[in-house]
Design a protein around this motif. Sequence first.
Motif, PDB file in Angstrom:
ATOM      1  N   MET A 169       1.031  -1.159   0.290  1.00 14.29           N
ATOM      2  CA  MET A 169       0.066  -0.337   0.016  1.00 14.29           C
ATOM      3  C   MET A 169       1.049   1.161   0.361  1.00 14.29           C
ATOM      4  O   MET A 169       2.283   1.301   0.311  1.00 14.29           O
ATOM      5  N   PRO A 170       0.384   2.387  -0.356  1.00 15.24           N
ATOM      6  CA  PRO A 170       0.812   3.579  -0.612  1.00 15.24           C
ATOM      7  C   PRO A 170       0.992   4.049   1.269  1.00 15.24           C
ATOM      8  O   PRO A 170      -0.105   3.883   1.635  1.00 15.24           O
ATOM      9  N   ALA A 171       2.129   4.653   1.213  1.00 10.82           N
ATOM     10  CA  ALA A 171       2.185   5.168   2.902  1.00 10.82           C
ATOM     11  C   ALA A 171       1.427   5.695   3.452  1.00 10.82           C
ATOM     12  O   ALA A 171       0.140   6.417   2.741  1.00 10.82           O
ATOM     13  N   ASP A 172       1.805   7.049   4.314  1.00  8.44           N
ATOM     14  CA  ASP A 172       0.624   7.976   4.309  1.00  8.44           C
ATOM     15  C   ASP A 172       1.027   9.021   3.229  1.00  8.44           C
ATOM     16  O   ASP A 172       1.318  10.161   3.733  1.00  8.44           O
ATOM     17  N   THR A 173       0.098   9.426   1.926  1.00  5.12           N
ATOM     18  CA  THR A 173      -0.096  10.492   1.533  1.00  5.12           C
ATOM     19  C   THR A 173      -1.909  10.062   1.058  1.00  5.12           C
ATOM     20  O   THR A 173      -2.105   9.533   1.889  1.00  5.12           O
TER      21      THR A 173
ATOM     22  N   ALA B 278       1.755   5.973  10.791  1.00  3.72           N
ATOM     23  CA  ALA B 278       1.511   6.657  12.207  1.00  3.72           C
ATOM     24  C   ALA B 278       2.074   5.565  13.355  1.00  3.72           C
ATOM     25  O   ALA B 278       3.555   6.062  13.907  1.00  3.72           O
ATOM     26  N   LEU B 279       2.032   4.089  12.895  1.00 12.57           N
ATOM     27  CA  LEU B 279       2.621   3.225  14.208  1.00 12.57           C
ATOM     28  C   LEU B 279       3.941   3.459  14.368  1.00 12.57           C
ATOM     29  O   LEU B 279       5.064   3.312  15.018  1.00 12.57           O
ATOM     30  N   GLU B 280       4.280   3.978  12.791  1.00 11.91           N
ATOM     31  CA  GLU B 280       6.061   3.021  12.154  1.00 11.91           C
ATOM     32  C   GLU B 280       6.156   4.049  12.999  1.00 11.91           C
ATOM     33  O   GLU B 280       7.775   4.478  12.943  1.00 11.91           O
ATOM     34  N   ARG B 281       6.458   5.451  12.803  1.00  8.44           N
ATOM     35  CA  ARG B 281       6.514   6.518  13.073  1.00  8.44           C
ATOM     36  C   ARG B 281       6.359   6.700  15.735  1.00  8.44           C
ATOM     37  O   ARG B 281       6.861   7.334  15.504  1.00  8.44           O
ATOM     38  N   GLY B 282       5.955   6.064  15.583  1.00  9.63           N
ATOM     39  CA  GLY B 282       5.946   6.090  16.746  1.00  9.63           C
ATOM     40  C   GLY B 282       4.690   7.152  17.532  1.00  9.63           C
ATOM     41  O   GLY B 282       4.778   7.103  19.094  1.00  9.63           O
ATOM     42  N   GLU B 283       3.781   6.299  16.851  1.00 10.26           N
ATOM     43  CA  GLU B 283       2.540   7.578  17.064  1.00 10.26           C
ATOM     44  C   GLU B 283       1.113   6.922  17.296  1.00 10.26           C
ATOM     45  O   GLU B 283       0.839   5.325  16.167  1.00 10.26           O
TER      46      GLU B 283
ATOM     47  N   ASP C 234     -11.810  -0.911  15.632  1.00  6.62           N
ATOM     48  CA  ASP C 234     -11.601  -2.441  15.809  1.00  6.62           C
ATOM     49  C   ASP C 234     -10.005  -2.251  14.731  1.00  6.62           C
ATOM     50  O   ASP C 234      -8.740  -3.133  14.836  1.00  6.62           O
ATOM     51  N   MET C 235     -10.130  -1.827  13.257  1.00  3.02           N
ATOM     52  CA  MET C 235      -8.830  -1.846  12.661  1.00  3.02           C
ATOM     53  C   MET C 235      -7.702  -1.269  13.376  1.00  3.02           C
ATOM     54  O   MET C 235      -6.867  -2.158  13.271  1.00  3.02           O
ATOM     55  N   ALA C 236      -7.816  -0.124  14.000  1.00  7.24           N
ATOM     56  CA  ALA C 236      -6.057   0.706  14.476  1.00  7.24           C
ATOM     57  C   ALA C 236      -6.413  -0.514  16.108  1.00  7.24           C
ATOM     58  O   ALA C 236      -4.752  -0.092  16.216  1.00  7.24           O
ATOM     59  N   ARG C 237      -6.890  -0.298  17.304  1.00  4.31           N
ATOM     60  CA  ARG C 237      -6.953  -1.047  17.629  1.00  4.31           C
ATOM     61  C   ARG C 237      -6.197  -2.357  17.454  1.00  4.31           C
ATOM     62  O   ARG C 237      -5.524  -2.774  17.668  1.00  4.31           O
ATOM     63  N   ARG C 238      -6.387  -3.595  16.362  1.00  3.28           N
ATOM     64  CA  ARG C 238      -5.106  -4.314  16.231  1.00  3.28           C
ATOM     65  C   ARG C 238      -4.684  -4.015  15.157  1.00  3.28           C
ATOM     66  O   ARG C 238      -3.343  -4.831  15.351  1.00  3.28           O
ATOM     67  N   LEU C 239      -3.767  -3.346  14.699  1.00  6.21           N
ATOM     68  CA  LEU C 239      -2.706  -2.994  13.937  1.00  6.21           C
ATOM     69  C   LEU C 239      -1.890  -2.603  15.296  1.00  6.21           C
ATOM     70  O   LEU C 239      -0.850  -3.027  15.492  1.00  6.21           O
ATOM     71  N   SER C 240      -2.387  -1.870  16.060  1.00  4.56           N
ATOM     72  CA  SER C 240      -1.537  -1.098  17.519  1.00  4.56           C
ATOM     73  C   SER C 240      -1.425  -2.539  18.375  1.00  4.56           C
ATOM     74  O   SER C 240      -0.229  -2.427  18.793  1.00  4.56           O
ATOM     75  N   ALA C 241      -1.866  -3.554  18.735  1.00  9.31           N
ATOM     76  CA  ALA C 241      -1.960  -4.424  19.140  1.00  9.31           C
ATOM     77  C   ALA C 241      -0.974  -5.170  18.832  1.00  9.31           C
ATOM     78  O   ALA C 241       0.138  -5.906  19.732  1.00  9.31           O
ATOM     79  N   VAL C 242      -1.000  -6.041  17.168  1.00  6.22           N
ATOM     80  CA  VAL C 242      -0.170  -6.271  16.826  1.00  6.22           C
ATOM     81  C   VAL C 242       1.494  -5.928  16.493  1.00  6.22           C
ATOM     82  O   VAL C 242       2.665  -5.873  16.604  1.00  6.22           O
ATOM     83  N   THR C 243       1.030  -4.692  16.238  1.00  2.51           N
ATOM     84  CA  THR C 243       2.908  -4.042  16.024  1.00  2.51           C
ATOM     85  C   THR C 243       3.641  -3.687  17.804  1.00  2.51           C
ATOM     86  O   THR C 243       4.931  -3.677  18.052  1.00  2.51           O
TER      87      THR C 243
ATOM     88  N   GLY D  57       2.147  -1.458  18.955  1.00  2.00           N
ATOM     89  CA  GLY D  57       2.650   0.397  19.555  1.00  2.00           C
ATOM     90  C   GLY D  57       1.176   0.772  20.740  1.00  2.00           C
ATOM     91  O   GLY D  57       0.964   0.435  20.698  1.00  2.00           O
ATOM     92  N   PRO D  58       1.480   2.503  20.683  1.00  2.00           N
ATOM     93  CA  PRO D  58       0.472   2.698  21.415  1.00  2.00           C
ATOM     94  C   PRO D  58      -0.575   2.463  20.849  1.00  2.00           C
ATOM     95  O   PRO D  58      -0.885   2.362  20.162  1.00  2.00           O
ATOM     96  N   GLU D  59      -1.556   2.508  21.959  1.00  2.00           N
ATOM     97  CA  GLU D  59      -3.249   2.792  21.432  1.00  2.00           C
ATOM     98  C   GLU D  59      -3.345   3.322  20.695  1.00  2.00           C
ATOM     99  O   GLU D  59      -2.847   4.968  20.629  1.00  2.00           O
ATOM    100  N   PRO D  60      -4.421   3.285  19.975  1.00  2.00           N
ATOM    101  CA  PRO D  60      -4.862   4.586  19.467  1.00  2.00           C
ATOM    102  C   PRO D  60      -5.814   5.980  19.894  1.00  2.00           C
ATOM    103  O   PRO D  60      -6.212   5.288  21.573  1.00  2.00           O
ATOM    104  N   VAL D  61      -5.937   7.159  19.476  1.00  2.54           N
ATOM    105  CA  VAL D  61      -6.776   7.656  20.454  1.00  2.54           C
ATOM    106  C   VAL D  61      -7.677   8.494  19.594  1.00  2.54           C
ATOM    107  O   VAL D  61      -7.798   8.841  18.399  1.00  2.54           O
ATOM    108  N   VAL D  62      -8.594   7.838  19.756  1.00  2.36           N
ATOM    109  CA  VAL D  62     -10.487   8.298  19.346  1.00  2.36           C
ATOM    110  C   VAL D  62     -10.685   9.381  20.184  1.00  2.36           C
ATOM    111  O   VAL D  62     -11.050   9.863  20.779  1.00  2.36           O
TER     112      VAL D  62
END
Length: 346
Positions: free
Chosen positions: A211-215, A227-232, A285-294, A296-301
Amino acid sequence: MKVVLTGAAGFIGRHIADAAEEAGHEVTGLDAMLPQAHGQGAGLPAKVVRADIRDGRALDRLLDGADVVCHQAATVGNGVDTQDLPGYANHNDLGTATLLAAMARAGIPHLVMASSMVVYGDGLYACARHGGLAPAPRVEADLEQGRFDPRCPRCGGAIEPRLIDEAAEFAPKTGYAASKVAQEHYARAWCTLQSGRAIALRYHNAYGPGMPADTPYSGVAAIFRSALERGESPQVFEDGAQIRDFVHVNDIARANVAAIESISAHRPGVTPYNICSGQTYTIGDMARRLSAVTGGPEPVVSGRFRAFDVRHIAASPQRAREGLGFEAAVAPDNGIAELATAPLRH
């Protein structure tokens, strides 16, 4: 079969090329390599010719002897500004019209084309009093108070999202969506004039490796992953309960091969198919799943909103199952876990 694949260097196009060749088809790929899609100075992939679908002379050379065109080339992205409209019309509308004219000159009767769920606009809902309907536009006053779900346009009451099928009316909300509707209309006119057959694959939320990254071209999955790659923390709009259907790019490629191989058995005219996983998943759910697997930090709603965003949309996979023999193989939970560590295109 000899397949001409437009947009062959793109995220989805590359996967289609690989799947079609693995199925034994001869693929000629072309791509304009637009900087906004591929970056400045991007190299041309192997087996892909640099060509613009708005260049009729180039198409005349490339289409010679082809059996079917698989049309993926398009300017994509949100397209939420009216200043985007000319760009979408130039690339998507004019490009498709030029391609169809060249196909007529070459005598190619078969087209498989990338359409999108965005043609449905806000999707389908049901009201307890008034049955199935399109929702009323969301209003700022509701959104500011955290009431994100749309209301019934007739009684103003609560409504529930329903799976949308291919018979739904077009209701584009953005320049990109309007251009995808236009592409289907041009294909319909071409079918009538040329006794052609076209299959319009209405992709739902595509994701997967490469996938294209953050563009501006990225989907929400890549934005969260970047965002998770950047530690955010991934920033989730509204309350995160927005319903989507996320479909893996490998499944999209398989659907295109199925369409290529079955198109001669279809009736003349345009046949649309929803290409989806058949499983609903929320953006939260997608954001939480990505954060859990990496890890990384929890998503911010955030509660932030854009009034023009679609709240809920998910599709019925039944027609694709019956007409193409296509059924998604990658469950979103598994595919999203894979995406957490898969390479993106920067």
